[in-house]
Design a protein around this motif. Sequence first.
Motif, PDB file in Angstrom:
ATOM      1  N   LEU A   1      -1.847  38.293  -0.864  1.00 12.94           N
ATOM      2  CA  LEU A   1      -0.335  38.041  -0.628  1.00 12.94           C
ATOM      3  C   LEU A   1       0.045  39.014   0.613  1.00 12.94           C
ATOM      4  CD1 LEU A   1       1.301  38.283  -4.025  1.00 12.94           C
ATOM      5  CD2 LEU A   1       0.825  36.080  -2.555  1.00 12.94           C
ATOM      6  N   LEU A   2      -0.693  39.992   0.787  1.00 11.88           N
ATOM      7  CA  LEU A   2      -0.555  40.990   2.012  1.00 11.88           C
ATOM      8  C   LEU A   2      -1.190  40.284   2.999  1.00 11.88           C
ATOM      9  CD1 LEU A   2       0.491  43.885   2.864  1.00 11.88           C
ATOM     10  CD2 LEU A   2      -2.101  44.662   2.539  1.00 11.88           C
ATOM     11  N   ILE A   3      -2.195  39.760   3.163  1.00 14.55           N
ATOM     12  CA  ILE A   3      -2.800  39.036   4.150  1.00 14.55           C
ATOM     13  C   ILE A   3      -1.980  37.997   4.650  1.00 14.55           C
ATOM     14  CG2 ILE A   3      -4.680  37.509   5.192  1.00 14.55           C
ATOM     15  CD1 ILE A   3      -6.504  39.156   3.399  1.00 14.55           C
TER      16      ILE A   3
ATOM     17  N   HIS B   1       2.794  34.027  10.949  1.00 11.32           N
ATOM     18  CA  HIS B   1       2.703  32.597  11.733  1.00 11.32           C
ATOM     19  C   HIS B   1       2.085  31.794  10.971  1.00 11.32           C
ATOM     20  CE1 HIS B   1      -1.193  34.423  12.392  1.00 11.32           C
ATOM     21  NE2 HIS B   1      -1.878  33.333  12.374  1.00 11.32           N
ATOM     22  N   THR B   2       1.229  31.854   9.783  1.00 15.34           N
ATOM     23  CA  THR B   2       0.804  30.755   9.081  1.00 15.34           C
ATOM     24  C   THR B   2       1.625  30.449   8.162  1.00 15.34           C
ATOM     25  OG1 THR B   2      -1.414  31.749   9.445  1.00 15.34           O
ATOM     26  CG2 THR B   2      -1.029  30.423   7.481  1.00 15.34           C
ATOM     27  N   LEU B   3       2.268  31.481   7.307  1.00 14.61           N
ATOM     28  CA  LEU B   3       3.523  31.288   6.382  1.00 14.61           C
ATOM     29  C   LEU B   3       4.535  30.375   7.136  1.00 14.61           C
ATOM     30  CD1 LEU B   3       4.378  31.435   3.757  1.00 14.61           C
ATOM     31  CD2 LEU B   3       5.197  33.670   4.237  1.00 14.61           C
ATOM     32  N   PHE B   4       5.113  30.890   8.132  1.00 14.88           N
ATOM     33  CA  PHE B   4       6.145  29.989   8.925  1.00 14.88           C
ATOM     34  C   PHE B   4       5.623  28.811   9.356  1.00 14.88           C
ATOM     35  CE2 PHE B   4       8.028  34.569   9.720  1.00 14.88           C
ATOM     36  CZ  PHE B   4       8.549  34.494   8.551  1.00 14.88           C
ATOM     37  N   GLY B   5       4.587  28.751   9.890  1.00 15.28           N
ATOM     38  CA  GLY B   5       3.983  27.327  10.129  1.00 15.28           C
ATOM     39  C   GLY B   5       3.971  26.398   8.828  1.00 15.28           C
ATOM     40  N   VAL B   6       3.876  26.820   7.751  1.00 17.84           N
ATOM     41  CA  VAL B   6       3.763  25.963   6.480  1.00 17.84           C
ATOM     42  C   VAL B   6       5.234  25.600   6.273  1.00 17.84           C
ATOM     43  CG1 VAL B   6       3.244  25.735   4.108  1.00 17.84           C
ATOM     44  CG2 VAL B   6       1.423  26.734   5.640  1.00 17.84           C
ATOM     45  N   MET B   7       5.967  26.502   6.329  1.00 14.30           N
ATOM     46  CA  MET B   7       7.534  26.419   5.861  1.00 14.30           C
ATOM     47  C   MET B   7       8.079  25.359   6.924  1.00 14.30           C
ATOM     48  SD  MET B   7       9.205  30.076   5.066  1.00 14.30           S
ATOM     49  CE  MET B   7       8.658  30.608   3.488  1.00 14.30           C
ATOM     50  N   LEU B   8       7.560  25.567   8.329  1.00 15.86           N
ATOM     51  CA  LEU B   8       8.156  24.596   9.327  1.00 15.86           C
ATOM     52  C   LEU B   8       7.570  22.984   9.201  1.00 15.86           C
ATOM     53  CD1 LEU B   8       9.356  23.977  12.036  1.00 15.86           C
ATOM     54  CD2 LEU B   8       7.259  24.500  13.365  1.00 15.86           C
ATOM     55  N   TYR B   9       6.394  22.898   8.529  1.00 17.91           N
ATOM     56  CA  TYR B   9       5.805  21.711   8.129  1.00 17.91           C
ATOM     57  C   TYR B   9       6.620  21.161   7.154  1.00 17.91           C
ATOM     58  CZ  TYR B   9       2.415  18.434   6.260  1.00 17.91           C
ATOM     59  OH  TYR B   9       1.990  17.207   5.575  1.00 17.91           O
TER      60      TYR B   9
ATOM     61  N   VAL C   1      -1.717  20.496  -0.028  1.00 15.66           N
ATOM     62  CA  VAL C   1      -2.797  20.213   0.651  1.00 15.66           C
ATOM     63  C   VAL C   1      -2.672  21.127   1.982  1.00 15.66           C
ATOM     64  CG1 VAL C   1      -4.245  18.672   2.441  1.00 15.66           C
ATOM     65  CG2 VAL C   1      -3.285  17.812   0.165  1.00 15.66           C
ATOM     66  N   ASN C   2      -1.608  21.488   2.573  1.00 21.89           N
ATOM     67  CA  ASN C   2      -1.564  22.211   3.868  1.00 21.89           C
ATOM     68  C   ASN C   2      -1.278  23.749   3.657  1.00 21.89           C
ATOM     69  OD1 ASN C   2      -1.449  20.421   6.631  1.00 21.89           O
ATOM     70  ND2 ASN C   2      -0.427  19.306   4.799  1.00 21.89           N
ATOM     71  N   SER C   3      -0.981  24.130   2.429  1.00 23.94           N
ATOM     72  CA  SER C   3      -0.781  25.320   2.075  1.00 23.94           C
ATOM     73  C   SER C   3      -2.070  26.144   0.805  1.00 23.94           C
ATOM     74  CB  SER C   3       0.454  25.559   1.584  1.00 23.94           C
ATOM     75  OG  SER C   3       0.806  24.824   0.392  1.00 23.94           O
ATOM     76  N   VAL C   4      -1.965  25.271  -0.045  1.00 21.72           N
ATOM     77  CA  VAL C   4      -2.817  25.904  -1.031  1.00 21.72           C
ATOM     78  C   VAL C   4      -4.382  25.537  -0.866  1.00 21.72           C
ATOM     79  CG1 VAL C   4      -3.148  25.727  -3.382  1.00 21.72           C
ATOM     80  CG2 VAL C   4      -0.911  25.636  -2.729  1.00 21.72           C
ATOM     81  N   ALA C   5      -4.585  24.325  -0.472  1.00 16.26           N
ATOM     82  CA  ALA C   5      -6.099  23.964  -0.333  1.00 16.26           C
ATOM     83  C   ALA C   5      -6.911  24.967   0.704  1.00 16.26           C
ATOM     84  CB  ALA C   5      -5.825  22.436   0.164  1.00 16.26           C
ATOM     85  N   LYS C   6      -6.196  25.757   1.561  1.00 14.58           N
ATOM     86  CA  LYS C   6      -6.883  26.731   2.238  1.00 14.58           C
ATOM     87  C   LYS C   6      -7.256  28.109   1.503  1.00 14.58           C
ATOM     88  CE  LYS C   6      -2.734  28.360   4.187  1.00 14.58           C
ATOM     89  NZ  LYS C   6      -2.910  29.640   4.019  1.00 14.58           N
ATOM     90  N   SER C   7      -6.992  28.253   0.624  1.00 13.31           N
ATOM     91  CA  SER C   7      -7.257  29.276  -0.201  1.00 13.31           C
ATOM     92  C   SER C   7      -8.629  29.699  -0.125  1.00 13.31           C
ATOM     93  CB  SER C   7      -6.972  29.435  -1.598  1.00 13.31           C
ATOM     94  OG  SER C   7      -7.599  28.340  -2.272  1.00 13.31           O
ATOM     95  N   PHE C   8      -9.582  28.998  -0.217  1.00  7.99           N
ATOM     96  CA  PHE C   8     -11.089  29.205  -0.517  1.00  7.99           C
ATOM     97  C   PHE C   8     -11.713  29.052   1.116  1.00  7.99           C
ATOM     98  CE2 PHE C   8     -10.955  29.479  -4.822  1.00  7.99           C
ATOM     99  CZ  PHE C   8     -11.954  30.273  -5.089  1.00  7.99           C
ATOM    100  N   LEU C   9     -11.043  27.941   1.798  1.00 10.29           N
ATOM    101  CA  LEU C   9     -11.771  27.572   3.084  1.00 10.29           C
ATOM    102  C   LEU C   9     -11.604  28.866   4.123  1.00 10.29           C
ATOM    103  CD1 LEU C   9     -10.742  23.683   3.048  1.00 10.29           C
ATOM    104  CD2 LEU C   9     -12.904  24.631   2.425  1.00 10.29           C
ATOM    105  N   GLN C  10     -10.467  29.399   4.081  1.00 11.65           N
ATOM    106  CA  GLN C  10     -10.245  30.466   5.149  1.00 11.65           C
ATOM    107  C   GLN C  10     -11.085  31.879   4.886  1.00 11.65           C
ATOM    108  OE1 GLN C  10      -6.123  31.435   4.650  1.00 11.65           O
ATOM    109  NE2 GLN C  10      -6.386  32.520   2.719  1.00 11.65           N
ATOM    110  N   GLU C  11     -11.868  31.891   3.646  1.00 11.95           N
ATOM    111  CA  GLU C  11     -12.486  33.049   3.518  1.00 11.95           C
ATOM    112  C   GLU C  11     -13.936  33.029   4.358  1.00 11.95           C
ATOM    113  OE1 GLU C  11     -12.079  35.620   1.940  1.00 11.95           O
ATOM    114  OE2 GLU C  11     -10.461  35.386   0.654  1.00 11.95           O
ATOM    115  N   HIS C  12     -14.414  34.099   5.000  1.00 10.73           N
ATOM    116  CA  HIS C  12     -15.711  33.948   5.676  1.00 10.73           C
ATOM    117  C   HIS C  12     -16.807  33.954   4.787  1.00 10.73           C
ATOM    118  CE1 HIS C  12     -18.723  35.174   8.629  1.00 10.73           C
ATOM    119  NE2 HIS C  12     -18.099  34.653   9.217  1.00 10.73           N
ATOM    120  N   PRO C  13     -17.875  33.161   5.062  1.00 17.44           N
ATOM    121  CA  PRO C  13     -18.998  33.337   4.287  1.00 17.44           C
ATOM    122  C   PRO C  13     -19.650  34.619   3.836  1.00 17.44           C
ATOM    123  CG  PRO C  13     -19.311  31.499   5.798  1.00 17.44           C
ATOM    124  CD  PRO C  13     -18.062  32.298   6.187  1.00 17.44           C
TER     125      PRO C  13
END
Length: 218
Positions: A14-16, A22-30, A63-75
């Motif tokens: 949540l802090l990140i 810009h990511t959060l507001f980008g999803v809201m704009l979407y 798809v655009n907000s929740v699905a990135k939860s793992f994909l945005q993590e670096h290996p």
Amino acid sequence: MATKQLLSLVQKDLLIEWRQKHTLFGVMLYVGATVFVVYLMSGQPEAKIWNALFWLSQLFVAVNSVAKSFLQEHPNRFRYYYTVIKPSTFLLAKMIYSIILMLIMSLVSLFLFSILLGWPVIQTILFILICSVGSISLSTIFTFLSAIAARAQQNAALMAILGFPIVAPVLMMLSNLALKAIAPVYQPGWWTLALSLLLLDGLVIVLGLILFPFLWQE
């Protein structure tokens, strides 16, 4: 200890999310753009069409907000998490974070729908509860699929392929369940759909807790 780690992980995500506004507001704009385009194409449709459009928009939001939860993590970060926490704790933290984010986006989407496309809902409280259950369902499913895709060399296409046969019946159940709140007369049997949906959510969580440790070791 596990509860403390769980809360710490949720707080971290949540802090990140808050720092990357810009990511959060980008999803809201979407979300706003999606609802506005639907309004331009359909105006204020009848109740059944309104209901179908709302749940389709919820799918795109998930798809655009929740699905990135793992994909945005670096290996490399996965390797660090592997040494300090249990895989079940990590997965539950991601699911809780996704549920919170999806609930916020669902309420924003519902507010915009009520302004632009009208409000055909008769039982408002029941529809909001159904919307909350739908947010939990979509967020848990896409979080688990995101975990699989992230461990499969960041293949987001895999998430879409695996998600369709699971999400399609969930959307049908949510749409039929929401019609109970839109109908002007009481329709019995809605609790059966709600119970089936909650059981499906529990099944997804249990399967995730069983299968994710094997993905975690790869």
